[in-house]
Design a protein around this motif. Sequence first.
Motif, PDB file in Angstrom:
ATOM      1  N   ASP A  90    -110.563  34.212  62.599  1.00 26.69           N
ATOM      2  CA  ASP A  90    -111.742  35.048  62.370  1.00 26.69           C
ATOM      3  C   ASP A  90    -111.396  36.504  62.066  1.00 26.69           C
ATOM      4  N   ASN A  91    -110.115  36.827  62.030  1.00 25.15           N
ATOM      5  CA  ASN A  91    -109.686  38.175  61.649  1.00 25.15           C
ATOM      6  C   ASN A  91    -109.599  38.272  60.132  1.00 25.15           C
ATOM      7  N   LYS A  92    -109.747  39.493  59.628  1.00 28.07           N
ATOM      8  CA  LYS A  92    -109.671  39.725  58.184  1.00 28.07           C
ATOM      9  C   LYS A  92    -108.247  39.498  57.694  1.00 28.07           C
ATOM     10  N   LEU A 101     -99.201  33.980  50.012  1.00 30.87           N
ATOM     11  CA  LEU A 101    -100.555  33.599  49.608  1.00 30.87           C
ATOM     12  C   LEU A 101    -100.601  33.174  48.145  1.00 30.87           C
ATOM     13  N   ASP A 102     -99.853  33.871  47.315  1.00 30.88           N
ATOM     14  CA  ASP A 102     -99.790  33.497  45.905  1.00 30.88           C
ATOM     15  C   ASP A 102     -99.262  32.077  45.744  1.00 30.88           C
ATOM     16  N   ARG A 103     -98.288  31.730  46.548  1.00 34.14           N
ATOM     17  CA  ARG A 103     -97.710  30.381  46.473  1.00 34.14           C
ATOM     18  C   ARG A 103     -98.664  29.302  46.966  1.00 34.14           C
ATOM     19  N   LEU A 104     -99.670  29.721  47.719  1.00 33.20           N
ATOM     20  CA  LEU A 104    -100.716  28.783  48.127  1.00 33.20           C
ATOM     21  C   LEU A 104    -101.854  28.746  47.116  1.00 33.20           C
ATOM     22  N   GLY A 105    -101.760  29.596  46.098  1.00 40.34           N
ATOM     23  CA  GLY A 105    -102.803  29.648  45.080  1.00 40.34           C
ATOM     24  C   GLY A 105    -103.894  30.663  45.384  1.00 40.34           C
ATOM     25  N   VAL A 106    -103.732  31.440  46.460  1.00 42.45           N
ATOM     26  CA  VAL A 106    -104.724  32.446  46.842  1.00 42.45           C
ATOM     27  C   VAL A 106    -104.476  33.705  46.014  1.00 42.45           C
ATOM     28  N   LYS A 107    -105.489  34.129  45.311  1.00 44.36           N
ATOM     29  CA  LYS A 107    -105.382  35.311  44.461  1.00 44.36           C
ATOM     30  C   LYS A 107    -105.974  36.525  45.165  1.00 44.36           C
ATOM     31  N   ILE A 148    -109.521  34.927  57.517  1.00 45.11           N
ATOM     32  CA  ILE A 148    -108.563  33.876  57.158  1.00 45.11           C
ATOM     33  C   ILE A 148    -109.313  32.563  56.942  1.00 45.11           C
ATOM     34  N   LYS A 149    -110.218  32.265  57.824  1.00 47.69           N
ATOM     35  CA  LYS A 149    -110.984  31.016  57.720  1.00 47.69           C
ATOM     36  C   LYS A 149    -111.788  30.968  56.422  1.00 47.69           C
ATOM     37  N   GLN A 150    -112.436  32.056  56.060  1.00 47.64           N
ATOM     38  CA  GLN A 150    -113.235  32.092  54.837  1.00 47.64           C
ATOM     39  C   GLN A 150    -112.360  31.904  53.595  1.00 47.64           C
ATOM     40  N   VAL A 151    -111.203  32.555  53.577  1.00 45.02           N
ATOM     41  CA  VAL A 151    -110.295  32.415  52.438  1.00 45.02           C
ATOM     42  C   VAL A 151    -109.783  30.980  52.343  1.00 45.02           C
ATOM     43  N   CYS A 152    -109.452  30.405  53.478  1.00 37.58           N
ATOM     44  CA  CYS A 152    -108.978  29.016  53.481  1.00 37.58           C
ATOM     45  C   CYS A 152    -110.059  28.066  52.974  1.00 37.58           C
ATOM     46  N   GLU A 153    -111.289  28.292  53.384  1.00 37.12           N
ATOM     47  CA  GLU A 153    -112.390  27.451  52.899  1.00 37.12           C
ATOM     48  C   GLU A 153    -112.565  27.608  51.394  1.00 37.12           C
ATOM     49  N   GLN A 154    -112.472  28.847  50.924  1.00 40.35           N
ATOM     50  CA  GLN A 154    -112.630  29.115  49.488  1.00 40.35           C
ATOM     51  C   GLN A 154    -111.570  28.405  48.664  1.00 40.35           C
ATOM     52  N   ASN A 182    -109.717  25.759  49.773  1.00 43.04           N
ATOM     53  CA  ASN A 182    -109.519  24.404  50.269  1.00 43.04           C
ATOM     54  C   ASN A 182    -108.154  24.242  50.941  1.00 43.04           C
ATOM     55  N   LEU A 183    -107.864  25.165  51.852  1.00 41.66           N
ATOM     56  CA  LEU A 183    -106.610  25.140  52.600  1.00 41.66           C
ATOM     57  C   LEU A 183    -106.889  24.890  54.072  1.00 41.66           C
ATOM     58  N   GLU A 184    -105.973  24.216  54.711  1.00 44.76           N
ATOM     59  CA  GLU A 184    -106.084  23.957  56.136  1.00 44.76           C
ATOM     60  C   GLU A 184    -105.764  25.243  56.903  1.00 44.76           C
ATOM     61  N   VAL A 185    -106.721  25.720  57.691  1.00 45.33           N
ATOM     62  CA  VAL A 185    -106.599  27.014  58.375  1.00 45.33           C
ATOM     63  C   VAL A 185    -105.359  27.071  59.259  1.00 45.33           C
ATOM     64  N   LYS A 186    -105.165  26.068  60.064  1.00 41.88           N
ATOM     65  CA  LYS A 186    -104.038  26.086  61.007  1.00 41.88           C
ATOM     66  C   LYS A 186    -102.702  26.089  60.260  1.00 41.88           C
ATOM     67  N   PHE A 187    -102.629  25.382  59.161  1.00 39.58           N
ATOM     68  CA  PHE A 187    -101.420  25.365  58.331  1.00 39.58           C
ATOM     69  C   PHE A 187    -101.110  26.768  57.835  1.00 39.58           C
ATOM     70  N   VAL A 188    -102.118  27.448  57.315  1.00 40.61           N
ATOM     71  CA  VAL A 188    -101.937  28.795  56.793  1.00 40.61           C
ATOM     72  C   VAL A 188    -101.509  29.740  57.917  1.00 40.61           C
ATOM     73  N   ILE A 189    -102.164  29.653  59.047  1.00 42.41           N
ATOM     74  CA  ILE A 189    -101.824  30.535  60.176  1.00 42.41           C
ATOM     75  C   ILE A 189    -100.405  30.285  60.649  1.00 42.41           C
ATOM     76  N   ASP A 190    -100.011  29.035  60.761  1.00 41.52           N
ATOM     77  CA  ASP A 190     -98.645  28.735  61.218  1.00 41.52           C
ATOM     78  C   ASP A 190     -97.600  29.266  60.239  1.00 41.52           C
ATOM     79  N   LEU A 191     -97.864  29.150  58.950  1.00 39.86           N
ATOM     80  CA  LEU A 191     -96.901  29.680  57.986  1.00 39.86           C
ATOM     81  C   LEU A 191     -96.920  31.206  57.953  1.00 39.86           C
ATOM     82  N   MET A 192     -98.074  31.803  58.198  1.00 38.73           N
ATOM     83  CA  MET A 192     -98.113  33.266  58.333  1.00 38.73           C
ATOM     84  C   MET A 192     -97.241  33.697  59.505  1.00 38.73           C
ATOM     85  N   MET A 193     -97.303  32.938  60.576  1.00 38.17           N
ATOM     86  CA  MET A 193     -96.454  33.245  61.742  1.00 38.17           C
ATOM     87  C   MET A 193     -94.978  33.150  61.381  1.00 38.17           C
ATOM     88  N   LEU A 194     -94.634  32.185  60.572  1.00 37.95           N
ATOM     89  CA  LEU A 194     -93.248  32.033  60.140  1.00 37.95           C
ATOM     90  C   LEU A 194     -92.778  33.294  59.411  1.00 37.95           C
TER      91      LEU A 194
END
Length: 135
Positions: A6-8, A23-29, A37-43, A45-57
């Motif tokens: 829920d954070n920006k 993010l570019d590699r996930l197709g996010v422009k 994060i949740k809104q961008v993932c919905e836009q 069609n990305l799994e939120v937890k997947f994106v968050i875990d890779l952001m942590m990486l």
Amino acid sequence: MMILEDNKLADYIKDYPALLNFLDRLGVKLGFRDNTIKQVCEQYNLEVKFVIDLMMLIINRDEFNPNYLDNYAVINTVKYLKNSHQSYEFDYLPEIESLINRLAELERNRELDCKLLMMYFKEYKDDFIKHINYE
């Protein structure tokens, strides 16, 4: 550190610019403005937890547990890898080649060294492209 859905997303990018390539590699422009994060993932069609875990990486490798990746659809990882491969093949490798050519122009007294460097790079590039095409 904890990343919350829920954070920006922009707040994380401001503090960790390396996330832009991810993010570019996930197709996010760019242009997600104040979306979470949740809104961008919905836009996208990305799994939120997947994106968050890779952001942590990217942000803190010490806290990343690679076993989490087993919990996600393979398509997420494949999409990321395909886009990463394209990024390397069409962005990074040409940039490196351009820099080597520029070095050769600037260091004319080291022509042999520059030729050897370019030969090595071209061999590396060919092997790399064969590898990513195999994947």
